[in-house]
Scaffold this motif. Structure first.
Motif, mmCIF file in Angstrom:
data_model
loop_
_atom_site.group_PDB
_atom_site.id
_atom_site.type_symbol
_atom_site.label_atom_id
_atom_site.label_comp_id
_atom_site.label_asym_id
_atom_site.label_seq_id
_atom_site.Cartn_x
_atom_site.Cartn_y
_atom_site.Cartn_z
ATOM 1 N N SER A 78 4.587 10.947 1.726
ATOM 2 C CA SER A 78 4.508 9.777 0.846
ATOM 3 C C SER A 78 5.128 8.594 1.568
ATOM 4 O O SER A 78 6.219 8.697 2.132
ATOM 5 C CB SER A 78 5.172 10.029 -0.505
ATOM 6 O OG SER A 78 6.528 10.335 -0.366
ATOM 7 N N ASP A 79 4.394 7.493 1.602
ATOM 8 C CA ASP A 79 4.774 6.327 2.387
ATOM 9 C C ASP A 79 4.422 5.050 1.625
ATOM 10 O O ASP A 79 3.441 5.019 0.895
ATOM 11 C CB ASP A 79 4.005 6.298 3.715
ATOM 12 C CG ASP A 79 4.067 7.613 4.456
ATOM 13 O OD1 ASP A 79 5.078 7.845 5.122
ATOM 14 O OD2 ASP A 79 3.109 8.407 4.355
ATOM 15 N N ILE A 80 5.222 3.999 1.843
ATOM 16 C CA ILE A 80 4.900 2.661 1.343
ATOM 17 C C ILE A 80 4.950 1.709 2.526
ATOM 18 O O ILE A 80 5.908 1.703 3.298
ATOM 19 C CB ILE A 80 5.897 2.175 0.268
ATOM 20 C CG1 ILE A 80 5.827 3.040 -0.978
ATOM 21 C CG2 ILE A 80 5.600 0.714 -0.104
ATOM 22 C CD1 ILE A 80 6.824 2.647 -2.060
ATOM 23 N N GLU A 81 3.888 0.910 2.665
ATOM 24 C CA GLU A 81 3.847 -0.124 3.692
ATOM 25 C C GLU A 81 3.570 -1.453 3.011
ATOM 26 O O GLU A 81 2.992 -1.484 1.922
ATOM 27 C CB GLU A 81 2.791 0.193 4.755
ATOM 28 C CG GLU A 81 1.374 0.254 4.238
ATOM 29 C CD GLU A 81 0.342 0.611 5.313
ATOM 30 O OE1 GLU A 81 0.706 0.911 6.462
ATOM 31 O OE2 GLU A 81 -0.855 0.566 4.997
ATOM 32 N N ASP A 82 4.019 -2.561 3.637
ATOM 33 C CA ASP A 82 3.795 -3.858 3.014
ATOM 34 C C ASP A 82 3.598 -4.960 4.039
ATOM 35 O O ASP A 82 3.939 -4.825 5.208
ATOM 36 C CB ASP A 82 4.941 -4.220 2.069
ATOM 37 C CG ASP A 82 6.290 -4.360 2.747
ATOM 38 O OD1 ASP A 82 6.364 -4.807 3.909
ATOM 39 O OD2 ASP A 82 7.301 -4.027 2.117
ATOM 40 N N ILE A 83 3.017 -6.037 3.550
ATOM 41 C CA ILE A 83 2.923 -7.317 4.248
ATOM 42 C C ILE A 83 3.544 -8.322 3.284
ATOM 43 O O ILE A 83 3.047 -8.502 2.165
ATOM 44 C CB ILE A 83 1.460 -7.686 4.570
ATOM 45 C CG1 ILE A 83 0.851 -6.676 5.540
ATOM 46 C CG2 ILE A 83 1.375 -9.113 5.114
ATOM 47 C CD1 ILE A 83 -0.647 -6.851 5.763
ATOM 48 N N LEU A 84 4.639 -8.952 3.677
ATOM 49 C CA LEU A 84 5.370 -9.832 2.764
ATOM 50 C C LEU A 84 4.673 -11.160 2.525
ATOM 51 O O LEU A 84 4.859 -11.777 1.480
ATOM 52 C CB LEU A 84 6.794 -10.069 3.270
ATOM 53 C CG LEU A 84 7.659 -8.813 3.362
ATOM 54 C CD1 LEU A 84 9.035 -9.167 3.892
ATOM 55 C CD2 LEU A 84 7.754 -8.120 2.018
ATOM 56 N N SER A 85 3.869 -11.621 3.468
ATOM 57 C CA SER A 85 3.147 -12.879 3.311
ATOM 58 C C SER A 85 1.779 -12.733 3.965
ATOM 59 O O SER A 85 1.649 -12.798 5.190
ATOM 60 C CB SER A 85 3.934 -14.030 3.946
ATOM 61 O OG SER A 85 3.291 -15.266 3.708
ATOM 62 N N SER A 86 0.764 -12.542 3.148
ATOM 63 C CA SER A 86 -0.579 -12.242 3.641
ATOM 64 C C SER A 86 -1.238 -13.453 4.287
ATOM 65 O O SER A 86 -0.911 -14.604 3.998
ATOM 66 C CB SER A 86 -1.463 -11.788 2.475
ATOM 67 O OG SER A 86 -1.675 -12.881 1.578
ATOM 68 N N LEU A 105 6.209 -0.335 7.667
ATOM 69 C CA LEU A 105 6.460 0.891 6.923
ATOM 70 C C LEU A 105 7.852 0.779 6.303
ATOM 71 O O LEU A 105 8.855 0.754 7.006
ATOM 72 C CB LEU A 105 6.370 2.093 7.858
ATOM 73 C CG LEU A 105 6.313 3.466 7.221
ATOM 74 C CD1 LEU A 105 5.101 3.603 6.316
ATOM 75 C CD2 LEU A 105 6.277 4.530 8.295
ATOM 76 N N GLU A 106 7.925 0.648 4.977
ATOM 77 C CA GLU A 106 9.194 0.401 4.274
ATOM 78 C C GLU A 106 9.842 1.684 3.751
ATOM 79 O O GLU A 106 11.052 1.787 3.735
ATOM 80 C CB GLU A 106 8.983 -0.563 3.106
ATOM 81 C CG GLU A 106 8.526 -1.934 3.513
ATOM 82 C CD GLU A 106 9.586 -2.776 4.200
ATOM 83 O OE1 GLU A 106 10.740 -2.319 4.362
ATOM 84 O OE2 GLU A 106 9.253 -3.901 4.591
ATOM 85 N N VAL A 107 9.026 2.622 3.272
ATOM 86 C CA VAL A 107 9.547 3.852 2.669
ATOM 87 C C VAL A 107 8.734 5.021 3.201
ATOM 88 O O VAL A 107 7.508 4.944 3.279
ATOM 89 C CB VAL A 107 9.428 3.812 1.120
ATOM 90 C CG1 VAL A 107 9.918 5.119 0.512
ATOM 91 C CG2 VAL A 107 10.177 2.623 0.541
ATOM 92 N N GLN A 108 9.445 6.097 3.581
ATOM 93 C CA GLN A 108 8.750 7.297 4.039
ATOM 94 C C GLN A 108 9.643 8.496 3.772
ATOM 95 O O GLN A 108 10.832 8.463 4.077
ATOM 96 C CB GLN A 108 8.460 7.204 5.533
ATOM 97 C CG GLN A 108 7.714 8.398 6.080
ATOM 98 C CD GLN A 108 7.389 8.216 7.545
ATOM 99 O OE1 GLN A 108 8.256 8.331 8.388
ATOM 100 N NE2 GLN A 108 6.134 7.908 7.819
ATOM 101 N N ALA A 118 0.853 -1.183 0.000
ATOM 102 C CA ALA A 118 0.000 0.000 0.000
ATOM 103 C C ALA A 118 0.890 1.235 0.000
ATOM 104 O O ALA A 118 1.942 1.255 0.631
ATOM 105 C CB ALA A 118 -0.912 0.014 1.218
ATOM 106 N N ALA A 119 0.475 2.249 -0.744
ATOM 107 C CA ALA A 119 1.198 3.517 -0.779
ATOM 108 C C ALA A 119 0.205 4.642 -0.575
ATOM 109 O O ALA A 119 -0.938 4.576 -1.038
ATOM 110 C CB ALA A 119 1.923 3.687 -2.111
ATOM 111 N N VAL A 120 0.637 5.679 0.127
ATOM 112 C CA VAL A 120 -0.213 6.846 0.362
ATOM 113 C C VAL A 120 0.591 8.097 0.028
ATOM 114 O O VAL A 120 1.791 8.155 0.263
ATOM 115 C CB VAL A 120 -0.748 6.875 1.820
ATOM 116 C CG1 VAL A 120 0.353 7.046 2.830
ATOM 117 C CG2 VAL A 120 -1.811 7.948 1.999
#
Length: 172
Positions: free
Chosen positions: A129-137, A120-123, A97-99
């Motif tokens: 501006s931010d990128i968040e992730d879940i590596l294995s849903s 939160l991977e990138v901010q 997800a990115a916002v």
């Protein structure tokens, strides 16, 4: 908007939305990337003069065919940005997800989906501006959320990607 890199060429544009006639948020991705032994130069451009703000994340072990499973966009105003839910997906997919915000909220706290927390991977410095992730849903419909430091207008993209079978987990 267009995205390309010096090793792989053009990237694929997926979901996007234009806001206020003056900008947009878009998901671009590149599947089957070649190794960038001397580094990777990513170019973001627009067909007309524009302020371009981007956030980039790199993931391995994503499926080579049928990479993108689902993607959607959302927009709103406030301190709680959210997108989704998607249709149900199987366990083990990458959820990203990115916002991007119209203001400078100063900080952002990632949410969770199906009780799995986002990382939160990138901010950028102002958390606009931010990128968040879940590596294995976990299996099921996926949602994205982030709590912002101050109320602002926000635009969010949510995407799920299929894993490369038999290789191991998706890695950042």
């Amino acid at each position: 908007m267009h995205v390309l890199d010096n090793v792989n060429g053009p990237w694929t544009r997926s979901v996007s939305t234009t806001f206020g006639g003056a900008g947009d948020i878009a998901l671009f991705y590149r599947k089957n990337s070649f190794p960038a032994l001397l580094g990777l130069v990513i170019t973001v451009s627009a067909s007309a003069p524009a302020y371009l703000q981007e956030a980039v994340a790199d993931y391995r072990n994503v499926a080579a065919l049928g990479t993108l499973d689902q993607a959607l966009v959302a927009q709103g105003v406030g301190t709680n940005a959210s997108a989704g839910p998607t249709a149900a997906i199987p366990a083990g997919e990458l959820v990203v997800a990115a916002v991007i915000t119209g203001g400078q909220p100063a900080w952002a706290i990632p949410g969770s989906s199906q009780m799995v927390p986002y990382v939160l991977e990138v901010q950028n410095g102002s958390a606009s501006s931010d990128i968040e992730d879940i590596l294995s849903s976990a299996a099921g419909p996926q949602e994205a959320s982030v709590t912002l430091g101050t109320a602002t207008n926000w635009y969010m993209v949510l995407a799920t990607f299929r894993p490369l079978l038999g290789v191991g987990p998706i890695l950042p």
